[in-house]
Design an enzyme around this catalytic site. Structure first.
Site, PDB file in Angstrom:
ATOM      1  N   GLY A   1       0.586  -1.613   0.046  1.00 57.06           N
ATOM      2  CA  GLY A   1      -0.219  -0.123  -0.088  1.00 57.06           C
ATOM      3  C   GLY A   1       0.917   1.045   0.104  1.00 57.06           C
ATOM      4  O   GLY A   1       1.655   1.122  -0.529  1.00 57.06           O
ATOM      5  N   LEU A   2       0.639   2.324  -0.152  1.00 58.42           N
ATOM      6  CA  LEU A   2       1.145   3.411   0.086  1.00 58.42           C
ATOM      7  C   LEU A   2       2.026   3.171   1.144  1.00 58.42           C
ATOM      8  O   LEU A   2       3.351   4.337   1.048  1.00 58.42           O
ATOM      9  CB  LEU A   2       0.473   4.774   0.324  1.00 58.42           C
ATOM     10  CG  LEU A   2       1.048   6.462   1.057  1.00 58.42           C
ATOM     11  CD1 LEU A   2       1.388   6.271  -0.166  1.00 58.42           C
ATOM     12  CD2 LEU A   2       0.381   7.413   0.620  1.00 58.42           C
TER      13      LEU A   2
ATOM     14  N   ALA B   1      -8.812   4.404  -0.875  1.00 57.85           N
ATOM     15  CA  ALA B   1      -9.105   5.785  -0.667  1.00 57.85           C
ATOM     16  C   ALA B   1      -9.408   6.806  -1.636  1.00 57.85           C
ATOM     17  O   ALA B   1      -9.986   6.848  -3.144  1.00 57.85           O
ATOM     18  CB  ALA B   1      -7.495   6.535  -0.149  1.00 57.85           C
ATOM     19  N   GLN B   2     -10.875   8.316  -1.363  1.00 57.43           N
ATOM     20  CA  GLN B   2     -11.478   8.626  -2.142  1.00 57.43           C
ATOM     21  C   GLN B   2     -11.245  10.017  -2.092  1.00 57.43           C
ATOM     22  O   GLN B   2     -10.607  10.187  -2.974  1.00 57.43           O
ATOM     23  CB  GLN B   2     -12.923   8.101  -1.872  1.00 57.43           C
ATOM     24  CG  GLN B   2     -13.070   6.532  -2.174  1.00 57.43           C
ATOM     25  CD  GLN B   2     -14.664   6.648  -1.702  1.00 57.43           C
ATOM     26  OE1 GLN B   2     -15.112   7.019  -1.127  1.00 57.43           O
ATOM     27  NE2 GLN B   2     -15.430   5.426  -2.117  1.00 57.43           N
ATOM     28  N   GLY B   3     -10.527  10.439  -0.259  1.00 55.20           N
ATOM     29  CA  GLY B   3     -11.133  11.969  -0.632  1.00 55.20           C
ATOM     30  C   GLY B   3      -9.892  12.560  -1.085  1.00 55.20           C
ATOM     31  O   GLY B   3      -9.631  13.372  -1.021  1.00 55.20           O
TER      32      GLY B   3
ATOM     33  N   GLU C   1     -12.713  19.415   3.879  1.00 53.05           N
ATOM     34  CA  GLU C   1     -13.249  18.626   4.669  1.00 53.05           C
ATOM     35  C   GLU C   1     -13.562  18.601   6.030  1.00 53.05           C
ATOM     36  O   GLU C   1     -13.180  19.028   6.526  1.00 53.05           O
ATOM     37  CB  GLU C   1     -12.594  16.768   4.320  1.00 53.05           C
ATOM     38  CG  GLU C   1     -12.343  16.114   3.101  1.00 53.05           C
ATOM     39  CD  GLU C   1     -11.604  15.308   3.140  1.00 53.05           C
ATOM     40  OE1 GLU C   1     -11.134  14.658   3.885  1.00 53.05           O
ATOM     41  OE2 GLU C   1     -11.685  14.400   1.939  1.00 53.05           O
TER      42      GLU C   1
ATOM     43  N   HIS D   1     -18.043   4.206  10.086  1.00 54.75           N
ATOM     44  CA  HIS D   1     -18.559   4.524   8.806  1.00 54.75           C
ATOM     45  C   HIS D   1     -19.696   4.976   8.406  1.00 54.75           C
ATOM     46  O   HIS D   1     -20.680   3.683   8.876  1.00 54.75           O
ATOM     47  CB  HIS D   1     -17.874   4.806   7.609  1.00 54.75           C
ATOM     48  CG  HIS D   1     -17.867   5.163   6.738  1.00 54.75           C
ATOM     49  ND1 HIS D   1     -19.771   5.494   6.120  1.00 54.75           N
ATOM     50  CD2 HIS D   1     -17.235   6.908   5.609  1.00 54.75           C
ATOM     51  CE1 HIS D   1     -19.384   7.112   5.115  1.00 54.75           C
ATOM     52  NE2 HIS D   1     -18.281   7.383   5.005  1.00 54.75           N
TER      53      HIS D   1
ATOM     54  N   ARG E   1     -20.114  11.787  12.003  1.00 57.54           N
ATOM     55  CA  ARG E   1     -20.299  10.433  11.822  1.00 57.54           C
ATOM     56  C   ARG E   1     -20.239   9.827  12.475  1.00 57.54           C
ATOM     57  O   ARG E   1     -21.003   8.956  12.571  1.00 57.54           O
ATOM     58  CB  ARG E   1     -18.672  10.212  10.835  1.00 57.54           C
ATOM     59  CG  ARG E   1     -19.115   9.627   9.985  1.00 57.54           C
ATOM     60  CD  ARG E   1     -17.159   9.274   9.688  1.00 57.54           C
ATOM     61  NE  ARG E   1     -16.370  10.098   8.574  1.00 57.54           N
ATOM     62  CZ  ARG E   1     -15.498   9.515   7.536  1.00 57.54           C
ATOM     63  NH1 ARG E   1     -14.524   8.730   8.829  1.00 57.54           N
ATOM     64  NH2 ARG E   1     -15.148  10.127   6.605  1.00 57.54           N
TER      65      ARG E   1
ATOM     66  N   HIS F   1     -14.594   1.588   9.577  1.00 60.67           N
ATOM     67  CA  HIS F   1     -13.479   2.376   8.396  1.00 60.67           C
ATOM     68  C   HIS F   1     -12.074   1.959   8.634  1.00 60.67           C
ATOM     69  O   HIS F   1     -11.174   2.319   7.702  1.00 60.67           O
ATOM     70  CB  HIS F   1     -14.475   4.118   8.253  1.00 60.67           C
ATOM     71  CG  HIS F   1     -13.989   4.633   7.368  1.00 60.67           C
ATOM     72  ND1 HIS F   1     -13.886   4.135   6.122  1.00 60.67           N
ATOM     73  CD2 HIS F   1     -13.434   5.538   7.313  1.00 60.67           C
ATOM     74  CE1 HIS F   1     -13.445   4.873   5.000  1.00 60.67           C
ATOM     75  NE2 HIS F   1     -13.371   5.640   5.528  1.00 60.67           N
TER      76      HIS F   1
ATOM     77  N   ARG G   1     -10.100   9.855  13.622  1.00 57.91           N
ATOM     78  CA  ARG G   1      -8.934  10.004  13.100  1.00 57.91           C
ATOM     79  C   ARG G   1      -9.812  10.924  12.061  1.00 57.91           C
ATOM     80  O   ARG G   1     -10.623  11.218  11.766  1.00 57.91           O
ATOM     81  CB  ARG G   1      -8.886   8.521  11.683  1.00 57.91           C
ATOM     82  CG  ARG G   1      -7.812   9.224  11.119  1.00 57.91           C
ATOM     83  CD  ARG G   1      -8.067   8.304   9.901  1.00 57.91           C
ATOM     84  NE  ARG G   1      -9.160   8.107   9.328  1.00 57.91           N
ATOM     85  CZ  ARG G   1      -9.790   7.563   7.733  1.00 57.91           C
ATOM     86  NH1 ARG G   1      -8.715   7.844   7.234  1.00 57.91           N
ATOM     87  NH2 ARG G   1     -10.639   7.740   7.532  1.00 57.91           N
TER      88      ARG G   1
ATOM     89  N   SER H   1      -4.498   9.910   7.186  1.00 60.28           N
ATOM     90  CA  SER H   1      -3.702   8.778   7.551  1.00 60.28           C
ATOM     91  C   SER H   1      -3.118   8.457   5.851  1.00 60.28           C
ATOM     92  O   SER H   1      -1.697   7.780   6.609  1.00 60.28           O
ATOM     93  CB  SER H   1      -4.641   7.235   7.331  1.00 60.28           C
ATOM     94  OG  SER H   1      -5.897   7.324   7.005  1.00 60.28           O
ATOM     95  N   LEU H   2      -3.451   9.133   5.081  1.00 62.79           N
ATOM     96  CA  LEU H   2      -2.645   9.192   3.864  1.00 62.79           C
ATOM     97  C   LEU H   2      -1.313   9.546   4.416  1.00 62.79           C
ATOM     98  O   LEU H   2       0.005   8.976   3.685  1.00 62.79           O
ATOM     99  CB  LEU H   2      -2.952   9.670   2.529  1.00 62.79           C
ATOM    100  CG  LEU H   2      -4.189   8.721   2.227  1.00 62.79           C
ATOM    101  CD1 LEU H   2      -4.794   9.312   0.590  1.00 62.79           C
ATOM    102  CD2 LEU H   2      -3.781   7.357   1.852  1.00 62.79           C
TER     103      LEU H   2
END
Ligand SMILES: Cc1cc2nc3c(=O)[nH]c(=O)nc-3n(C[C@H](O)[C@H](O)[C@H](O)COP(=O)(O)OP(=O)(O)OC[C@H]3O[C@@H](n4cnc5c(N)ncnc54)[C@H](O)[C@@H]3O)c2cc1C
Length: 523
Positions: free
Chosen positions: A6-7, A38-40, A108, A231, A277, A338, A373, A378-379
């Protein structure tokens, strides 16, 4: 040796590869990782109206008093470089000529200003594709997909009388169905989170907490496992267990309803569907438990077909393919796990407790996320600490090699049936969902621990007698992670961030991270 593509894993690999050879293992296809989903976007403190202090403050606020300020500052200070490095690797972020670094920054929830670099609404895939291309092209990086690390090799295995350290690991080559002992100067755990411990998760199948379980078995400390981020709305469907229904659908006016059509959010929060959330997730959980439901409904039919098709083309098309026309029917939804906020205790260079072992990314506990978080952090953590981890490895003196004992299969045979594994997978994930979910009680946690003990007995027995398979190894890791979550939750006598206990509803004036140490009273 890097476990995970992953990243986090790819960042470490790319920073090491100009100086030393690197092997990267991925237990499924290389493209399968939470990173790619990951989207955002990723945080970059880049704007003229932004500051390190502001980002640290937002991170602390989300983390509900448990964020390590030094870690948050360290990471925020390096965020501009991190995003710049990704741009240099060819990540096609959404551009804005007027924006810093020529990037469009979005905002966000929880962020005071616009500071999220993104590639439309599929940032993770853009980042992952670019880094995988770089890694594939690098002559010093050997990518091995369908190789699964199963345990670390430490001083105990090589029978050296010395303070314990890591010498390498055992890994299952899934195509050859053979376990190999692989020596390494440093081992980096970059295996992602543990979302699959729960029945419903937005995580990919790779997120079975393997790095956390392996490090724990090798004697490393594990922290803050009670903080599991949910989520609120994941599609409830037998074939699409991980499809996230974007929060924007509630933002644009979607209503949460019970089967009889009653809206229920008013009795939980004055902001109704627009509450944060964790509040919405808790409300849905409450209603599901109260009425014995498998899911609730998210009704967007009143928004009209044209609007839904224009603003939510992905959700519309994906649901339609499953026979749900969101312009005409409500969508069945459940909250889903999530993000894993806790993990292997590691410092700002990724060092875990065992010399020679590192942990980076969602698998690690660096102190950044605290009790909850902040979106898009996280990224960033993967890139910043991936780099410092590589620098630390390069600065270490080479290890004196030790002959590694081969994997011993002389006492085991092929499994006669798989039903024990598949049944225990389902049972564990369901019991975690029902007893260790969004709202917890001491009684339910104790019940869960009792069941986990029984499951562990069966799984250990199976492990001792049969040849290993990916399903069995993952189940063994899931049981370890489940136990770590439950034990951490039992130790927290308050409600804070993502951990909510009906027996301890108050937030204490001050609190510390929960740190589990193997073989001591708190385990
Ligand atoms: C749907 C979704 C949306 C998200 N959106 C965002 C967002 O917008 N911004 C943000 O900052 N974060 C987001 N996140 C969180 C973020 O994507 C992850 O925290 C991050 O990508 C984790 O990266 P990683 O490298 O630690 O792990 P992963 O990307 O999960 O990679 C783990 C790797 O480890 C490998 N692996 C695991 N176990 C083994 C083993 N035993 N042996 C060999 N290989 C193994 C896997 O095959 C995989 O290659 C999102 C997460 C999800 C699920």
């Amino acid at each position: 040796m890097i476990v995970g593509a992953g990243l986090a894993g790819l960042t470490v690999a790319l920073h090491l590869a100009d100086t030393c050879p690197v092997i990267v293992l991925a237990k499924r296809e290389l493209t399968e990782a939470a990173t790619a989903w990951a989207q955002g976007g990723i945080v970059g403190v880049l704007g003229r109206d932004d500051s390190i202090d502001s980002h640290v403050r937002d991170t602390q606020e989300a983390g509900a008093g448990l964020v390590d300020e030094a870690t948050a500052r360290f990471i925020a200070e390096r965020s501009a470089d991190a995003v710049g490095w990704l741009v240099g690797q060819g990540v096609p972020f959404t551009a804005d000529e007027q924006g810093p670094l020529g990037l469009h920054l979005t905002r966000e929830g929880g962020h005071a200003v616009r500071r999220i670099a993104h590639a439309a609404d599929a940032t993770g895939k853009a980042i992952h594709d670019a880094l995988l291309d770089k890694a594939r092209a690098h002559p010093n990086i050997e990518l091995r997909q369908r190789w699964m690390a199963l345990d670390l090799i430490t001083s105990r295995h090589v029978q050296r009388d010395e303070p314990s350290r890591c010498y390498g690991l055992y890994a299952l080559d899934m195509d050859a169905q053979r376990v190999e002992a692989i020596a390494a100067r440093a081992v980096v755990m970059a295996t992602g989170g543990a979302g699959k411990v729960y029945r419903y998760t937005t995580n990919p199948d790779t997120s079975t907490g393997d790095g956390i379980a392996m490090a724990w078995r090798a004697g490393c400390r594990i922290a803050n496992m009670e903080f599991i981020q949910f989520h609120p709305t994941c599609l409830y469907h037998p074939q699409e267990r991980s499809f996230l229904i974007t929060e924007a659908l509630r933002g644009e006016g979607g209503h949460l309803k019970l089967p009889d059509g009653t809206r229920f959010m008013a009795s939980h929060d004055a902001r109704m569907e627009l509450a944060p959330r964790d509040v919405v997730a808790r409300a849905i959980d409450f209603e599901m438990k109260k009425h014995g439901l498998d899911h609730v409904w998210l009704d967007a039919t009143h928004l009209g077909e044209a609007f839904l098709k224009e603003h939510f083309p992905t959700v519309h098309a994906r649901c339609l393919a499953l026979g749900i026309d969101i312009a005409r029917q409500p969508i069945p939804v459940v909250p889903a796990v999530h993000f894993t906020c806790g993990g292997v205790v590691a410092d700002l260079r990724g060092r875990a407790d065992l010399p020679g072992l590192y942990a980076v990314g969602e698998t690690a506990y660096s102190g950044l996320h605290g009790a909850n978080r902040l979106a898009s952090n996280s990224l960033l953590e993967c890139v910043v600490l991936g780099r410092t981890c590589a620098d630390d490895i390069l600065g270490e003196a080479p290890l004196e090699p030790a002959p590694l004992p081969a994997w011993d299969e002389s006492q085991v045979e092929n499994a006669d049936e798989q039903v024990v594994i598949s049944h225990n997978w389902d049972e564990l994930r369901l019991l975690m969902w029902n007893y260790v979910g969004i709202v917890r009680t001491t009684k339910r946690l104790e019940r869960a621990l009792h069941r986990i003990d029984l499951l562990r007995g069966e799984i250990d027995d199976y492990y001792a007698n049969f040849r290993v398979s990916r399903d069995l190894l993952e189940l063994r890791n899931l049981v370890d992670c489940a136990e770590l979550i439950v034990r951490s939750a039992l130790l927290r006598h308050e409600s804070r961030g993502l951990h909510f206990s009906r027996d301890y509803p108050r937030t204490l004036p001050a609190s510390l991270p929960t740190v589990l140490v193997k073989g001591t009273g708190n385990r």
